[in-house]
Design a protein around this motif. Structure first.
Motif, short mmCIF file in Angstrom:
data_model
loop_
_atom_site.label_atom_id
_atom_site.label_comp_id
_atom_site.label_asym_id
_atom_site.label_seq_id
_atom_site.Cartn_x
_atom_site.Cartn_y
_atom_site.Cartn_z
N PRO A 189 -5.19 4.84 -38.55
CA PRO A 189 -5.35 3.87 -39.64
C PRO A 189 -6.65 3.09 -39.54
CG PRO A 189 -3.91 2.98 -37.97
CD PRO A 189 -4.24 4.38 -37.53
N PRO A 190 -7.28 2.75 -40.69
CA PRO A 190 -8.46 1.89 -40.68
C PRO A 190 -8.10 0.49 -40.17
CG PRO A 190 -8.20 3.01 -42.79
CD PRO A 190 -6.94 3.22 -42.02
N LYS A 191 -9.04 -0.12 -39.48
CA LYS A 191 -8.82 -1.48 -38.96
C LYS A 191 -10.00 -2.34 -39.37
CE LYS A 191 -6.33 0.47 -35.02
NZ LYS A 191 -6.54 1.89 -35.43
N HIS A 192 -9.70 -3.49 -39.96
CA HIS A 192 -10.74 -4.37 -40.50
C HIS A 192 -10.89 -5.63 -39.68
CE1 HIS A 192 -10.30 -1.75 -43.96
NE2 HIS A 192 -9.05 -2.16 -44.14
N ALA A 193 -12.07 -6.20 -39.72
CA ALA A 193 -12.29 -7.51 -39.11
C ALA A 193 -11.48 -8.54 -39.90
CB ALA A 193 -13.77 -7.86 -39.14
N PHE A 194 -11.10 -9.62 -39.24
CA PHE A 194 -10.32 -10.68 -39.87
C PHE A 194 -11.05 -11.24 -41.09
CE2 PHE A 194 -8.87 -15.07 -40.31
CZ PHE A 194 -7.50 -14.93 -40.21
N SER A 195 -10.38 -11.18 -42.24
CA SER A 195 -10.98 -11.68 -43.48
C SER A 195 -9.87 -12.10 -44.43
CB SER A 195 -11.83 -10.59 -44.15
OG SER A 195 -12.18 -10.97 -45.47
N ILE A 196 -9.77 -13.39 -44.69
CA ILE A 196 -8.75 -13.90 -45.62
C ILE A 196 -9.00 -13.34 -47.02
CG2 ILE A 196 -7.83 -15.96 -46.75
CD1 ILE A 196 -6.97 -15.61 -43.82
N ASP A 197 -10.23 -13.31 -47.44
CA ASP A 197 -10.56 -12.79 -48.77
C ASP A 197 -10.10 -11.35 -48.92
OD1 ASP A 197 -11.67 -13.17 -51.35
OD2 ASP A 197 -13.49 -12.11 -50.75
N HIS A 198 -10.35 -10.54 -47.91
CA HIS A 198 -9.94 -9.13 -47.93
C HIS A 198 -8.41 -9.02 -47.95
CE1 HIS A 198 -10.83 -4.85 -46.16
NE2 HIS A 198 -10.01 -4.81 -47.20
N MET A 199 -7.73 -9.83 -47.15
CA MET A 199 -6.26 -9.79 -47.14
C MET A 199 -5.68 -10.15 -48.50
SD MET A 199 -5.26 -11.64 -43.55
CE MET A 199 -6.08 -11.22 -42.02
N LEU A 200 -6.23 -11.18 -49.11
CA LEU A 200 -5.72 -11.62 -50.41
C LEU A 200 -5.85 -10.54 -51.47
CD1 LEU A 200 -7.11 -15.28 -50.50
CD2 LEU A 200 -4.71 -14.60 -50.25
N ASP A 201 -6.82 -9.65 -51.29
CA ASP A 201 -7.04 -8.58 -52.26
C ASP A 201 -6.37 -7.27 -51.88
OD1 ASP A 201 -8.58 -10.14 -53.94
OD2 ASP A 201 -10.48 -9.57 -53.02
N THR A 202 -5.58 -7.29 -50.80
CA THR A 202 -4.98 -6.05 -50.30
C THR A 202 -3.47 -6.03 -50.47
OG1 THR A 202 -6.75 -5.89 -48.64
CG2 THR A 202 -4.81 -4.50 -48.31
N ALA A 203 -2.99 -5.11 -51.29
CA ALA A 203 -1.54 -4.95 -51.48
C ALA A 203 -0.95 -4.19 -50.28
CB ALA A 203 -1.27 -4.19 -52.77
N ILE A 229 -7.83 -20.40 -46.61
CA ILE A 229 -6.71 -19.86 -47.39
C ILE A 229 -6.48 -20.74 -48.62
CG2 ILE A 229 -4.22 -19.41 -47.41
CD1 ILE A 229 -4.48 -18.77 -44.39
N ARG A 230 -6.45 -22.04 -48.43
CA ARG A 230 -6.27 -22.97 -49.54
C ARG A 230 -7.38 -22.79 -50.59
NH1 ARG A 230 -2.78 -27.09 -49.21
NH2 ARG A 230 -1.77 -27.57 -47.20
N LYS A 231 -8.61 -22.73 -50.13
CA LYS A 231 -9.76 -22.65 -51.02
C LYS A 231 -9.77 -21.34 -51.82
CE LYS A 231 -14.85 -22.56 -50.81
NZ LYS A 231 -15.04 -21.13 -51.14
N LEU A 232 -9.60 -20.23 -51.13
CA LEU A 232 -9.68 -18.93 -51.80
C LEU A 232 -8.49 -18.71 -52.73
CD1 LEU A 232 -10.99 -16.61 -48.93
CD2 LEU A 232 -12.25 -17.53 -50.89
N MET A 233 -7.31 -19.19 -52.34
CA MET A 233 -6.17 -19.06 -53.24
C MET A 233 -6.39 -19.85 -54.52
SD MET A 233 -2.65 -18.95 -50.98
CE MET A 233 -1.71 -19.07 -52.50
N ALA A 234 -6.91 -21.06 -54.39
CA ALA A 234 -7.18 -21.89 -55.57
C ALA A 234 -8.18 -21.20 -56.49
CB ALA A 234 -7.71 -23.25 -55.15
N GLU A 235 -9.18 -20.58 -55.91
CA GLU A 235 -10.20 -19.89 -56.71
C GLU A 235 -9.60 -18.70 -57.44
OE1 GLU A 235 -13.32 -18.86 -54.03
OE2 GLU A 235 -14.04 -20.93 -53.81
#
Length: 241
Positions: A189-203, A229-235
């Motif tokens: 499986p692919p493994k990504h660096a920690f990224s809240i923005d990427h997680m929020l866009d990943t189903a 998390i708060r900031k990106l979710m609001a956006e």
């Protein structure tokens, strides 16, 4: 609700032992150091189903958390409210022998064996508490809860962490699955660096091994990500308003 210990059957004890022993063979090279330390603190043993009274005393003395008995999956508000108040929802029933490798709904082995050890880590529980407070703010907003669930999924349930000894597992969804424990650290499986923005866009899907994972550098990084998390979710919510 409460755990009624005397109701456990011989099959329950056998199921716990089989699952426990199977995972413990893999954990020296697969589970993260904080989880393995927490497993010792929790005093979990093969063949012995944990008694919530004893476990709660240990958690209370260590990080101030407790287990709250629930019948199964609970509504969003209940889930977030419990954890915002340092109470982790846990079932008391165990899967049957014929269900060792797959369950549609988490049982006690997942909720307790896989989750409890990390509830002894202060940075990790601080992250859980603050993430749950965000969840309480958005209960009733299905899209917001969907976004937040992705962060929870790719960290608390299916997160990997860079330990001093190498890449290891801290996500409970992996730690309660013998197959995914092996698969997640393989080259497949692919493994990504920690990224809240990427997680929020990943189903994600619940009925298969995950097709990708995110690597956390530390539990401090988890906690420190709360403002982001708060900031990106609001956006993202503004774009659908």
């Amino acid at each position: 609700m409460r755990q009624i210990y005397e109701n456990y059957t011989q099959e329950d004890f056998e199921v716990w032992k089989i699952l426990f022993d199977r995972q413990m063979k893999q954990f020296p090279t697969h589970a993260c150091e904080a989880y393995r330390d927490g497993l010792k603190i929790a005093n979990f043993e093969t063949g012995t189903i944990p008694d919530f009274k004893e476990t709660n005393q240990i958690l209370q003395d260590t990080t101030g958390w407790q287990l709250a008995v629930v019948p199964g999956i609970v509504p969003d508000y209940t889930f977030f409210e419990l954890m915002a108040n340092r109470r982790f929802p846990a079932t008391t029933w165990l899967r049957k022998m014929k269900e060792l490798d797959y369950l549609e709904e988490p049982d006690m082995f997942h909720d307790v064996f896989a989750h409890v050890p990390l509830l002894t880590n202060q940075h990790f529980v601080n992250f859980l508490e603050e993430l749950s407070k965000i969840g309480l703010e958005y209960v009733g907003n299905d899209y917001a809860i969907q976004l937040l669930s992705r962060v929870y999924w790719f960290t608390v349930e299916f997160g990997l962490i860079q330990d001093p000894a190498g890449l290891r597992i801290y996500g409970a969804g992996i730690l309660s699955s013998a197959g995914e424990t092996r698969f997640s650290l393989s080259e497949k499986p692919p493994k990504h660096a920690f990224s809240i923005d990427h997680m929020l866009d990943t189903a994600y899907r619940k009925d298969v091994f995950q097709t990708e994972y995110f690597i956390t550098e530390s539990y401090e990084q988890l906690y420190d990500s709360i403002p982001e998390i708060r900031k990106l979710m609001a956006e993202k919510l503004k774009t659908v308003a």
